[in-house]
Design an enzyme around this catalytic site. Structure first.
Site, PDB file in Angstrom:
ATOM      1  N   HIS A 143      -3.329  -0.330  13.964  1.00  0.00           N
ATOM      2  CA  HIS A 143      -3.821  -0.404  12.585  1.00  0.00           C
ATOM      3  C   HIS A 143      -5.304  -0.091  12.509  1.00  0.00           C
ATOM      4  O   HIS A 143      -5.773   0.475  11.537  1.00  0.00           O
ATOM      5  CB  HIS A 143      -3.567  -1.792  11.988  1.00  0.00           C
ATOM      6  N   LYS A 179      10.175  -8.845  16.478  1.00  0.00           N
ATOM      7  CA  LYS A 179       9.357  -9.409  15.398  1.00  0.00           C
ATOM      8  C   LYS A 179       9.578 -10.923  15.298  1.00  0.00           C
ATOM      9  O   LYS A 179       8.621 -11.694  15.159  1.00  0.00           O
ATOM     10  CB  LYS A 179       9.684  -8.716  14.074  1.00  0.00           C
ATOM     11  N   LYS A 213       5.074 -12.692   5.311  1.00  0.00           N
ATOM     12  CA  LYS A 213       3.801 -12.257   4.709  1.00  0.00           C
ATOM     13  C   LYS A 213       4.130 -11.655   3.353  1.00  0.00           C
ATOM     14  O   LYS A 213       4.791 -10.618   3.280  1.00  0.00           O
ATOM     15  CB  LYS A 213       3.125 -11.194   5.578  1.00  0.00           C
ATOM     16  N   ARG A 245       0.336 -12.584  16.950  1.00  0.00           N
ATOM     17  CA  ARG A 245       0.917 -11.802  15.857  1.00  0.00           C
ATOM     18  C   ARG A 245       0.078 -10.564  15.560  1.00  0.00           C
ATOM     19  O   ARG A 245       0.588  -9.560  15.082  1.00  0.00           O
ATOM     20  CB  ARG A 245       1.079 -12.676  14.602  1.00  0.00           C
ATOM     21  N   HIS A 288      -5.435   2.535   9.834  1.00  0.00           N
ATOM     22  CA  HIS A 288      -6.064   2.242   8.534  1.00  0.00           C
ATOM     23  C   HIS A 288      -7.274   3.134   8.306  1.00  0.00           C
ATOM     24  O   HIS A 288      -7.517   3.590   7.182  1.00  0.00           O
ATOM     25  CB  HIS A 288      -6.489   0.773   8.448  1.00  0.00           C
ATOM     26  N   HIS A 345       2.156   5.899   5.489  1.00  0.00           N
ATOM     27  CA  HIS A 345       1.732   4.860   6.435  1.00  0.00           C
ATOM     28  C   HIS A 345       2.276   5.178   7.836  1.00  0.00           C
ATOM     29  O   HIS A 345       1.560   5.081   8.836  1.00  0.00           O
ATOM     30  CB  HIS A 345       2.210   3.492   5.954  1.00  0.00           C
ATOM     31  N   ARG A 397       5.480 -23.694  -7.620  1.00  0.00           N
ATOM     32  CA  ARG A 397       4.988 -24.001  -6.257  1.00  0.00           C
ATOM     33  C   ARG A 397       5.986 -23.638  -5.166  1.00  0.00           C
ATOM     34  O   ARG A 397       5.983 -24.195  -4.072  1.00  0.00           O
ATOM     35  CB  ARG A 397       4.578 -25.471  -6.127  1.00  0.00           C
ATOM     36  N   GLU A 429       7.242   2.918  13.123  1.00  0.00           N
ATOM     37  CA  GLU A 429       7.161   1.479  13.426  1.00  0.00           C
ATOM     38  C   GLU A 429       8.097   1.110  14.564  1.00  0.00           C
ATOM     39  O   GLU A 429       7.785   0.262  15.400  1.00  0.00           O
ATOM     40  CB  GLU A 429       7.512   0.635  12.187  1.00  0.00           C
ATOM     41  N   ASN A 480      -0.383  -5.493  14.712  1.00  0.00           N
ATOM     42  CA  ASN A 480      -1.325  -4.589  14.048  1.00  0.00           C
ATOM     43  C   ASN A 480      -1.862  -3.543  15.011  1.00  0.00           C
ATOM     44  O   ASN A 480      -2.841  -2.867  14.717  1.00  0.00           O
ATOM     45  CB  ASN A 480      -2.492  -5.373  13.438  1.00  0.00           C
ATOM     46  N   GLU A 505      -0.621 -16.200  12.278  1.00  0.00           N
ATOM     47  CA  GLU A 505      -1.549 -15.265  12.916  1.00  0.00           C
ATOM     48  C   GLU A 505      -2.852 -15.956  13.311  1.00  0.00           C
ATOM     49  O   GLU A 505      -3.950 -15.500  12.989  1.00  0.00           O
ATOM     50  CB  GLU A 505      -1.826 -14.086  11.963  1.00  0.00           C
TER      51      GLU A 505
END
Ligand code: GLY
Length: 362
Positions: free
Chosen positions: A249, A227, A143, A242, A253, A266, A121, A185, A246, A237
């Protein structure tokens, strides 16, 4: 060495950025934790480059230090790899006061962080990112997780590390392609939040693939500050803040998806996404033409693509509709208003997207 705090209620931690600090890992860890055992998780090529240095550094913690490799590549970012890693963790008798150290790029960090989150856990873990992309983005913010066969990053958790140790020296062994990937980035941070950073990159646009040491350290520090600021205000998020990370994206994507994740890295998809988003913003009269031009020039200087051939605009528009951020047929875009400032816009007409795509499709 720079220290940047990610200020979260119970889970706050420091990001350390400095040349050579990978050798000081034990000094960074020991004020926070006296681990019963340590397991370093990495991939075979990073092990060859930095495995010995990291193990020697961690030996100063005076406990057993094991090292496990997981296979390299996004195709291994799945539950099977996590299960094999968990077997090794059980086999090594890691307990709640043991420490996992993730040494590698985004894939290693996401997998190791996820294993740390679910083993007993949750046990402590440290991120030691070894790609520019991981140093400015994925190692920060907790994340962690893996891909599902039907969707990227579908299984995971928010689980913050004990600390993040960023050593820009490790980037010198990276192929140029990887540096470019991360630079997309970095440019993205300039566009969304830091005009000063963008200007700094413009002033050094002749040497973006090989920035000198001091400058690289400064650039990474500034990205980490952005960040950290965003993560601490919207860690899970939920407020939408946050999600500005993206930015691009939605289109990035879609481009990756219509080219089967094979044609572009990417970072390259991010670069084309930056351009497409700027064009949409300019067409909507949100962004001055001059700001769009500056982005185009900087991306080209960084060796990144800003146009796309052999793909139809309709297939990209269809892929945008399938994006998980699109709901009930409404699309959602984060668009630049100026260099350093973005705004969230919903329900952009397909004709506007098509006009913008026509400008980048060759
Ligand atoms: N990479 C985006 C985020 O951490 O939220």
């Amino acid at each position: 060495m720079h220290k940047i705090r990610v200020d979260l209620e119970r889970d706050g931690y420091n990001i350390f950025v400095g040349y050579g600090i990978i050798s000081d890992l034990a000094e960074l860890i020991s004020p926070l934790l006296k681990p019963s055992r340590v397991m370093v998780v990495t991939n075979p090529s990073i092990d060859e480059l930095h495995g010995v240095t990291v193990r020697e550094a961690l030996a100063q913690l005076h406990c057993d230090v094991a090292l496990e490799t997981i296979p390299d590549g996004e195709q291994h970012k799945n539950m099977a790899t996590v299960e094999r890693l968990l077997d090794k963790m059980v086999g090594a008798r890691l307990d709640r006061s043991s420490l996992l150290v993730s040494l590698g790029g985004g894939v290693v960090g996401d997998i190791a962080g996820f294993a740390a989150a679910i083993y007993m856990r949750g046990i402590p873990y440290v991120q030691v990112p070894t790609t520019l992309l991981a140093q400015v983005d994925s190692a920060i913010g907790g994340k962690v997780g893996v891909d599902h066969p039907l969707a990227k990053n579908m299984i995971g958790a928010f689980y913050q590390p004990l600390l993040v140790c960023i050593d820009p020296a490790v980037l010198s062994s990276l192929p140029d392609k990887h540096v470019r990937n991360g630079m997309a980035e970095v440019i993205k941070y300039g566009v969304i939040a830091d005009e000063g950073l963008f200007g700094l990159l413009e002033r050094h646009s002749n040497s973006l693939e090989r920035l000198d040491a001091g400058l690289l350290e400064d650039v990474i520090k500034r990205c980490c500050q952005i960040k950290a600021r965003i993560v601490q205000q919207d860690v899970r998020e939920t407020t939408g803040l946050r999600s500005i990370l993206n930015y691009v994206h939605t289109i990035g994507h879609a481009i990756e998806s219509v080219t089967d994740y094979k044609r572009f890295s990417h970072g390259e998809a991010v670069a084309i996404g930056i351009m497409a988003s700027s064009k949409i913003a300019r067409i909507l009269k949100l962004l001055p033409e001059e700001a769009e031009k500056r982005q185009n020039q900087l991306l080209i200087a960084a060796g990144l693509p800003t146009t796309l051939s052999g793909v139809g605009s309709q297939s990209i528009i269809e892929a945008i509709k399938l994006d998980k951020k699109a709901s009930a047929g409404q699309n959602k875009f984060v668009l630049p208003r100026s260099i350093g400032r973005v705004v969230v816009k919903e329900n952009i007409p397909p004709e506007t997207i098509e006009l913008a795509l026509k400008e980048i499709l060759t």
